[in-house]
Design a protein around this motif. Sequence first.
Motif, mmCIF file in Angstrom:
data_model
loop_
_atom_site.group_PDB
_atom_site.id
_atom_site.type_symbol
_atom_site.label_atom_id
_atom_site.label_comp_id
_atom_site.label_asym_id
_atom_site.label_seq_id
_atom_site.Cartn_x
_atom_site.Cartn_y
_atom_site.Cartn_z
ATOM 1 N N THR A 149 0.830 -1.211 0.000
ATOM 2 C CA THR A 149 0.000 0.000 0.000
ATOM 3 C C THR A 149 0.857 1.252 0.000
ATOM 4 O O THR A 149 0.623 2.193 -0.772
ATOM 5 N N LYS A 150 1.875 1.266 0.857
ATOM 6 C CA LYS A 150 2.736 2.450 0.937
ATOM 7 C C LYS A 150 3.581 2.616 -0.320
ATOM 8 O O LYS A 150 3.857 3.736 -0.758
ATOM 9 N N HIS A 182 -0.621 8.182 5.748
ATOM 10 C CA HIS A 182 0.389 7.371 5.059
ATOM 11 C C HIS A 182 1.641 8.198 4.760
ATOM 12 O O HIS A 182 2.770 7.693 4.880
ATOM 13 N N LYS A 183 1.464 9.444 4.378
ATOM 14 C CA LYS A 183 2.614 10.301 4.083
ATOM 15 C C LYS A 183 3.471 10.503 5.332
ATOM 16 O O LYS A 183 4.706 10.404 5.270
ATOM 17 N N GLN A 184 2.832 10.770 6.458
ATOM 18 C CA GLN A 184 3.580 10.960 7.698
ATOM 19 C C GLN A 184 4.324 9.687 8.093
ATOM 20 O O GLN A 184 5.467 9.733 8.563
ATOM 21 N N GLN A 185 3.678 8.545 7.881
ATOM 22 C CA GLN A 185 4.328 7.268 8.188
ATOM 23 C C GLN A 185 5.509 7.020 7.248
ATOM 24 O O GLN A 185 6.553 6.499 7.665
ATOM 25 N N ALA A 188 8.434 9.062 8.361
ATOM 26 C CA ALA A 188 9.066 8.466 9.545
ATOM 27 C C ALA A 188 9.896 7.239 9.171
ATOM 28 O O ALA A 188 11.010 7.046 9.669
ATOM 29 N N LEU A 189 9.360 6.408 8.280
ATOM 30 C CA LEU A 189 10.048 5.176 7.897
ATOM 31 C C LEU A 189 11.323 5.442 7.103
ATOM 32 O O LEU A 189 12.315 4.717 7.240
ATOM 33 N N LEU A 198 11.111 12.514 -0.139
ATOM 34 C CA LEU A 198 10.567 11.156 -0.147
ATOM 35 C C LEU A 198 10.663 10.549 -1.546
ATOM 36 O O LEU A 198 11.052 9.384 -1.710
ATOM 37 N N ILE A 199 10.332 11.338 -2.557
ATOM 38 C CA ILE A 199 10.403 10.858 -3.939
ATOM 39 C C ILE A 199 11.853 10.572 -4.336
ATOM 40 O O ILE A 199 12.146 9.555 -4.977
ATOM 41 N N LYS A 200 12.772 11.448 -3.932
ATOM 42 C CA LYS A 200 14.193 11.209 -4.221
ATOM 43 C C LYS A 200 14.656 9.908 -3.576
ATOM 44 O O LYS A 200 15.410 9.134 -4.167
#
Length: 210
Positions: A149-150, A182-185, A188-189, A198-200
């Motif tokens: 999902t992520k 989901h974005k915040q998770q 964090a991950l 995040l995309i990079k």
Amino acid sequence: MDTDQIKIIIADDNKFFAQALKESLEKNPKLKIIKMFYQLDDLANNCSSFYFDILILDINFKGENSLLIIDQLKSKLNVFKIIILTTLVNNYTKKLAASNGVFNFKSKDETLHNFDLELIKIVKHEDNNNTQKVYYKKTSIASVKLTDTKINILQELYTSASLNEELIAKKLNISIATLKTHKQQLFALTGTKNVSHLIKFGIKNGIILP
């Protein structure tokens, strides 16, 4: 195989890491690094000139996913094993790797200690096995684990980067609140702070296909 050196090609755009890996592996007299490639097109165009047993292949070449050229390599060469170097292994990467005949993964976050013995074991396993060759056996999971999902959400954030959250959530068939969670998770991950970073991260680690 005990009397013959195992011939290896290393393909990685990080010259310092590749050289360190070469020096580490060649401490074992049973291993011989016959060629180093630092660019994907150079690997694709020239590796057919060499006979080798193992290709150690970095998954990310300046944003390009090396898994996408494996078919091109296999069409030119005899049977060889592919070991993928990566900082992250997820379900998407595993499926893509398995479909392209990857034998195993090696996390760049892991120590190189005993990697030489792992490679020897891989080749000896084939020499002593008269059954059908198995190209995808086990996975070394790195420190970051993402659900399907992520991964889908991360891919959509890249694909629909020009859209606002409302439209992205609609395409994913989820609520805006769920998308934000989901974005915040994901931040964090992955240790990132915004969607751009995040995309990079996703492109660098082979999660996102540019």
